[in-house]
Design a protein around this motif. Structure first.
Motif, PDB file in Angstrom:
ATOM      1  N   MET A   1       0.812  -1.186   0.000  1.00  0.00           N
ATOM      2  CA  MET A   1       0.000   0.000   0.000  1.00  0.00           C
ATOM      3  C   MET A   1       0.864   1.261   0.000  1.00  0.00           C
ATOM      4  N   LYS A   2       1.962   1.235   0.753  1.00  0.00           N
ATOM      5  CA  LYS A   2       2.839   2.406   0.801  1.00  0.00           C
ATOM      6  C   LYS A   2       3.442   2.701  -0.562  1.00  0.00           C
ATOM      7  N   MET A   3       3.752   1.668  -1.345  1.00  0.00           N
ATOM      8  CA  MET A   3       4.338   1.867  -2.673  1.00  0.00           C
ATOM      9  C   MET A   3       3.362   2.605  -3.577  1.00  0.00           C
ATOM     10  N   LYS A   4       2.072   2.297  -3.491  1.00  0.00           N
ATOM     11  CA  LYS A   4       1.068   2.990  -4.307  1.00  0.00           C
ATOM     12  C   LYS A   4       0.991   4.460  -3.926  1.00  0.00           C
ATOM     13  N   ASN A   5       1.021   4.739  -2.624  1.00  0.00           N
ATOM     14  CA  ASN A   5       0.979   6.136  -2.165  1.00  0.00           C
ATOM     15  C   ASN A   5       2.215   6.896  -2.635  1.00  0.00           C
ATOM     16  N   MET A   6       3.379   6.255  -2.562  1.00  0.00           N
ATOM     17  CA  MET A   6       4.613   6.911  -2.998  1.00  0.00           C
ATOM     18  C   MET A   6       4.575   7.162  -4.503  1.00  0.00           C
ATOM     19  N   ALA A   7       4.076   6.199  -5.266  1.00  0.00           N
ATOM     20  CA  ALA A   7       3.990   6.365  -6.717  1.00  0.00           C
ATOM     21  C   ALA A   7       3.029   7.497  -7.063  1.00  0.00           C
ATOM     22  N   ALA A   8       1.924   7.570  -6.362  1.00  0.00           N
ATOM     23  CA  ALA A   8       0.954   8.644  -6.605  1.00  0.00           C
ATOM     24  C   ALA A   8       1.555   9.996  -6.257  1.00  0.00           C
ATOM     25  N   MET A   9       2.290  10.069  -5.160  1.00  0.00           N
ATOM     26  CA  MET A   9       2.917  11.322  -4.748  1.00  0.00           C
ATOM     27  C   MET A   9       3.961  11.763  -5.770  1.00  0.00           C
ATOM     28  N   CYS A  10       4.736  10.816  -6.282  1.00  0.00           N
ATOM     29  CA  CYS A  10       5.733  11.145  -7.305  1.00  0.00           C
ATOM     30  C   CYS A  10       5.059  11.691  -8.556  1.00  0.00           C
ATOM     31  N   GLY A  11       3.943  11.106  -8.935  1.00  0.00           N
ATOM     32  CA  GLY A  11       3.202  11.588 -10.097  1.00  0.00           C
ATOM     33  C   GLY A  11       2.704  13.005  -9.896  1.00  0.00           C
ATOM     34  N   VAL A  12       2.220  13.311  -8.709  1.00  0.00           N
ATOM     35  CA  VAL A  12       1.747  14.658  -8.400  1.00  0.00           C
ATOM     36  C   VAL A  12       2.896  15.654  -8.459  1.00  0.00           C
ATOM     37  N   MET A  13       4.056  15.280  -7.926  1.00  0.00           N
ATOM     38  CA  MET A  13       5.206  16.181  -7.939  1.00  0.00           C
ATOM     39  C   MET A  13       5.678  16.447  -9.362  1.00  0.00           C
ATOM     40  N   VAL A  14       5.660  15.438 -10.214  1.00  0.00           N
ATOM     41  CA  VAL A  14       6.074  15.630 -11.606  1.00  0.00           C
ATOM     42  C   VAL A  14       5.117  16.587 -12.299  1.00  0.00           C
ATOM     43  N   LEU A  15       3.827  16.403 -12.106  1.00  0.00           N
ATOM     44  CA  LEU A  15       2.841  17.306 -12.712  1.00  0.00           C
ATOM     45  C   LEU A  15       2.983  18.716 -12.175  1.00  0.00           C
ATOM     46  N   ALA A  16       3.241  18.863 -10.907  1.00  0.00           N
ATOM     47  CA  ALA A  16       3.416  20.195 -10.320  1.00  0.00           C
ATOM     48  C   ALA A  16       4.632  20.887 -10.904  1.00  0.00           C
ATOM     49  N   ALA A  17       5.688  20.145 -11.129  1.00  0.00           N
ATOM     50  CA  ALA A  17       6.894  20.742 -11.698  1.00  0.00           C
ATOM     51  C   ALA A  17       6.645  21.200 -13.131  1.00  0.00           C
ATOM     52  N   CYS A  18       5.854  20.464 -13.880  1.00  0.00           N
ATOM     53  CA  CYS A  18       5.581  20.818 -15.272  1.00  0.00           C
ATOM     54  C   CYS A  18       4.680  22.040 -15.371  1.00  0.00           C
ATOM     55  N   SER A  19       3.778  22.213 -14.431  1.00  0.00           N
ATOM     56  CA  SER A  19       2.819  23.308 -14.523  1.00  0.00           C
ATOM     57  C   SER A  19       3.170  24.442 -13.570  1.00  0.00           C
ATOM     58  N   GLY A  20       4.404  24.466 -13.097  1.00  0.00           N
ATOM     59  CA  GLY A  20       4.805  25.449 -12.108  1.00  0.00           C
ATOM     60  C   GLY A  20       5.004  26.841 -12.671  1.00  0.00           C
ATOM     61  N   GLY A  21       5.395  27.712 -11.780  1.00  0.00           N
ATOM     62  CA  GLY A  21       5.595  29.102 -12.127  1.00  0.00           C
ATOM     63  C   GLY A  21       6.911  29.348 -12.836  1.00  0.00           C
ATOM     64  N   PRO A  22       7.231  30.609 -13.007  1.00  0.00           N
ATOM     65  CA  PRO A  22       8.442  30.989 -13.726  1.00  0.00           C
ATOM     66  C   PRO A  22       9.709  30.645 -12.942  1.00  0.00           C
ATOM     67  N   SER A  23      10.792  30.466 -13.678  1.00  0.00           N
ATOM     68  CA  SER A  23      12.093  30.166 -13.083  1.00  0.00           C
ATOM     69  C   SER A  23      12.988  31.402 -13.176  1.00  0.00           C
ATOM     70  N   ASP A  24      14.173  31.320 -12.587  1.00  0.00           N
ATOM     71  CA  ASP A  24      15.137  32.421 -12.688  1.00  0.00           C
ATOM     72  C   ASP A  24      15.501  32.731 -14.142  1.00  0.00           C
ATOM     73  N   PRO A  25      15.778  31.719 -14.986  1.00  0.00           N
ATOM     74  CA  PRO A  25      16.037  32.029 -16.397  1.00  0.00           C
ATOM     75  C   PRO A  25      14.833  32.696 -17.091  1.00  0.00           C
ATOM     76  N   ASP A  26      13.610  32.321 -16.698  1.00  0.00           N
ATOM     77  CA  ASP A  26      12.416  32.971 -17.256  1.00  0.00           C
ATOM     78  C   ASP A  26      12.389  34.446 -16.880  1.00  0.00           C
ATOM     79  N   LEU A  27      12.726  34.743 -15.631  1.00  0.00           N
ATOM     80  CA  LEU A  27      12.793  36.133 -15.170  1.00  0.00           C
ATOM     81  C   LEU A  27      13.829  36.908 -15.965  1.00  0.00           C
ATOM     82  N   GLN A  28      15.008  36.338 -16.118  1.00  0.00           N
ATOM     83  CA  GLN A  28      16.086  37.035 -16.824  1.00  0.00           C
ATOM     84  C   GLN A  28      15.727  37.279 -18.285  1.00  0.00           C
TER      85      GLN A  28
END
Length: 98
Positions: A1-28
């Protein structure tokens, strides 16, 4: 059960990184566009040259999704001074708006 939760959390983090805000290079890059616009005017061209050297020292902090769209971020200089800015993404490029 813990492996499923970890896999789901990793998926959420990947999606959050893709749809995140601007970066330092974006600012520059957004600042470079504004500086190029200043260079087009003879009156503001000297100011643009002075600003160009300082943009590499700037970075973003505390970016949060803004109610009006885009992200509200703190633009921090090399001395730790911060200014709140809003950045939006249009046609795949970030820009700073008032």
């Amino acid at each position: 059960m813990k492996m499923k939760n970890m896999a789901a959390m990793c998926g959420v983090m990947v999606l959050a990184a893709c749809s995140g805000g601007p970066s330092d290079p974006d600012l520059q890059e957004a600042l470079k566009v504004q500086i190029d616009q200043l260079r087009a005017n003879a009156f503001t061209a000297p100011m643009a040259d002075a600003m160009q050297a300082s943009i590499q020292k700037l970075h973003l902090a505390n970016c949060k999704s803004a109610d009006a769209g885009g992200y509200q971020c703190d633009m921090v200089d090399g001395n730790g001074n911060a200014k709140s800015i809003r950045m939006i993404k249009v046609d795949g490029k970030w820009s700073i708006v008032a």
